[in-house]
Structures are given as structure tokens and as C-alpha cells.
Design a protein around this motif. Structure first.
Motif, PDB file in Angstrom:
ATOM      1  N   LYS A  51       0.830  -1.212   0.000  1.00 42.57           N
ATOM      2  CA  LYS A  51       0.000   0.000   0.000  1.00 42.57           C
ATOM      3  C   LYS A  51       0.860   1.256   0.000  1.00 42.57           C
ATOM      4  O   LYS A  51       0.499   2.262  -0.628  1.00 42.57           O
ATOM      5  CB  LYS A  51      -0.939  -0.021   1.207  1.00 42.57           C
ATOM      6  N   ARG A  52       2.001   1.194   0.699  1.00 39.44           N
ATOM      7  CA  ARG A  52       2.922   2.349   0.689  1.00 39.44           C
ATOM      8  C   ARG A  52       3.441   2.605  -0.712  1.00 39.44           C
ATOM      9  O   ARG A  52       3.479   3.748  -1.187  1.00 39.44           O
ATOM     10  CB  ARG A  52       4.084   2.103   1.646  1.00 39.44           C
TER      11      ARG A  52
ATOM     12  N   LYS B  77       2.047   1.669  -3.509  1.00 36.68           N
ATOM     13  CA  LYS B  77       0.943   2.087  -4.371  1.00 36.68           C
ATOM     14  C   LYS B  77       0.675   3.578  -4.213  1.00 36.68           C
ATOM     15  O   LYS B  77       0.457   4.284  -5.202  1.00 36.68           O
ATOM     16  CB  LYS B  77      -0.311   1.282  -4.031  1.00 36.68           C
ATOM     17  N   ALA B  78       0.693   4.049  -2.961  1.00 40.30           N
ATOM     18  CA  ALA B  78       0.468   5.476  -2.709  1.00 40.30           C
ATOM     19  C   ALA B  78       1.580   6.324  -3.328  1.00 40.30           C
ATOM     20  O   ALA B  78       1.313   7.375  -3.924  1.00 40.30           O
ATOM     21  CB  ALA B  78       0.389   5.729  -1.207  1.00 40.30           C
TER      22      ALA B  78
ATOM     23  N   GLU C 164       1.156   6.513  -7.058  1.00 43.04           N
ATOM     24  CA  GLU C 164       0.092   7.434  -7.432  1.00 43.04           C
ATOM     25  C   GLU C 164       0.598   8.878  -7.396  1.00 43.04           C
ATOM     26  O   GLU C 164       0.276   9.681  -8.281  1.00 43.04           O
ATOM     27  CB  GLU C 164      -1.097   7.275  -6.492  1.00 43.04           C
TER      28      GLU C 164
END
Length: 236
Positions: free
Chosen positions: A108-109, A111-112, A115
Motif C-alpha cells: 500500500k505504501r 501504491k500510494a 500514485e
């Protein structure tokens, strides 16, 4: 169908459109890590009355099916939301639960961060198009759409090894989707740096071949090896 994945013990754990992880992939990962037996397959896990109650409450709270079981077809298996996946990992083995949790957090890190980088690349594209427009206006030349697409594909050929059209076909990307959403972090970093450099070179009045040669030099110096290493990591 192609799914986004997280890699765990060398196994690609698939994630469906609702954010459910494939528990069969998690089981395979646990087996590869020496932490699971055949009896710990997801089908046995979801038989538990306690787990059924948990799944029911989670589905009520999230308003979606927290567990989805597909029987037959080309992609059978059990899919569960993150909390179900972590609980399944705990059911297998506590150390595996910690490994799964840390892997999900890191994914998730990344992915952020990806983005943020994609948005930066989009913002950086505007100065490039402005530079193209101003340079042609200063020379008294007309401006057509292909003048912008040619510059974009100059960078795409260097950074991605192909034009955006070929990249779409290769990765089965729809015409209305942005290819940046399918780039790896290193590819995004490369595209962004080359866009910035090309904006400066256009403003300096360099011709196409001069810019192309210099951009290739930047790519070879700063990005070729990191891209190769990233591809090796993703393929592992």
C-alpha cells in the motif's frame, strides 16, 4: 483476466476489483515458505463457524461480500478482503500472519507513492506541451496534435521501448485509459525526468535529433540499469 498482485515468498497473490485477496495464492505462498500444510487450504478455513460469523459481520460493515468463492471455471478459488486474508494467515501460522501484514502495508505504501509519481508525471507534461507550443509560435509555424504526440512518443520509445499505442496493445489497455496508470515506479520516474529535460531542450531551440541523442544519454546514465533491476524484481 489480469489482476494486480503482491509478491509473497515468490508467489503472486492476486487482488480482485473489490480488493479481495486470493486465499489460494496465500496458501501457496505459505507452502513455499514452509509455513502451511495441505490441510490448511482456504476451503477448510472458511468452514469454521467462528470465521463464518466474522465474514458475515465484515460483509455487513463493508457493504460488500468479504469472501467470494468461485467453483469451477478457469479461476476457481476463495477470495477475501484484507482482514479475512490476515486472519487466514494467522490461522496458518503467527509468523506468516506478520509476514502477510508487513507485505500488505509495504504494498500500500508503494501504491500510494506510485500514485503521487503518476500525478507528478501528469503535471510535468503541461510545461512540455507549453514549450512545444511557444517554440512553434516563435518560429511562425502551425501547431497540430501530432507535434505533441511525437514528443510524447520520443520519450515513450526511450523509457518504455515502444510508443504509447504499442504499449496499450501489449498491456491490453483501453483507449480511454492513461498508460501512466500501468507504469512501474521506475518507468514513471524515468518518463518524468525525460519530460523535464525535453522541456528545457525545446526551450533552448535544440532540434529533434539533438534532443533525442541527449535524452538517450540521460536514459543510459540514470535509468537503464534501475529499470533492468526493477524488471528482475517483478519477475522473481
Amino acid at each position: 483476466m489480469k489482476y494486480p498482485t503482491v509478491i509473497l515468498n515468490g508467489v503472486n497473490v492476486r487482488i480482485d476489483g473489490a480488493g479481495r485477496y486470493n486465499l489460494n495464492d496465500l496458501h501457496k505462498s505459505a507452502v513455499e515458505g514452509g509455513k502451511a500444510t495441505e490441510s490448511q487450504r482456504p476451503a477448510n478455513f472458511i468452514k469454521s463457524a467462528q470465521i463464518k460469523r466474522f465474514v458475515h459481520e465484515l460483509s455487513k460493515a463493508t457493504k460488500i461480500a468479504s469472501v467470494k468463492t468461485i467453483k469451477g471455471g478457469i479461476e476457481p478459488g476463495v477470495w477475501g478482503l484484507e482482514l479475512v486474508a490476515i486472519r487466514y494467515a494467522a490461522w496458518i501460522e503467527p509468523k506468516f500472519e506478520i509476514q502477510v501484514y508487513n507485505t500488505f502495508v509495504e504494498a500500500k505504501r508503494k501504491k500510494a507513492l506510485a500514485e503521487i509519481n503518476r500525478n507528478t508525471a501528469r503535471l510535468e507534461y503541461r510545461p512540455l506541451t507549453d514549450a512545444i507550443k511557444h517554440e512553434r509560435e516563435a518560429q511562425g509555424k502551425t501547431i497540430a496534435p501530432h507535434h505533441f504526440s511525437n514528443e510524447a512518443d520520443l520519450i515513450n520509445r526511450i523509457a518504455l521501448g515502444m510508443t504509447s499505442a504499442k504499449f496499450r496493445v501489449h498491456h491490453e489497455i483501453g483507449k480511454k485509459e492513461s498508460i501512466r496508470d500501468y507504469l512501474t515506479p521506475e518507468q514513471i520516474h524515468c518518463v518524468t525526468e525525460l519530460q523535464r529535460a525535453n522541456t528545457v531542450f525545446i526551450g533552448m531551440g535544440w532540434d529533434f535529433e539533438q534532443r533525442k541523442a541527449t535524452l538517450m544519454g540521460i536514459f543510459n546514465k540514470n535509468h537503464r540499469q534501475p529499470l533492468i533491476e526493477e524488471q528482475h524484481r517483478l519477475a522473481a
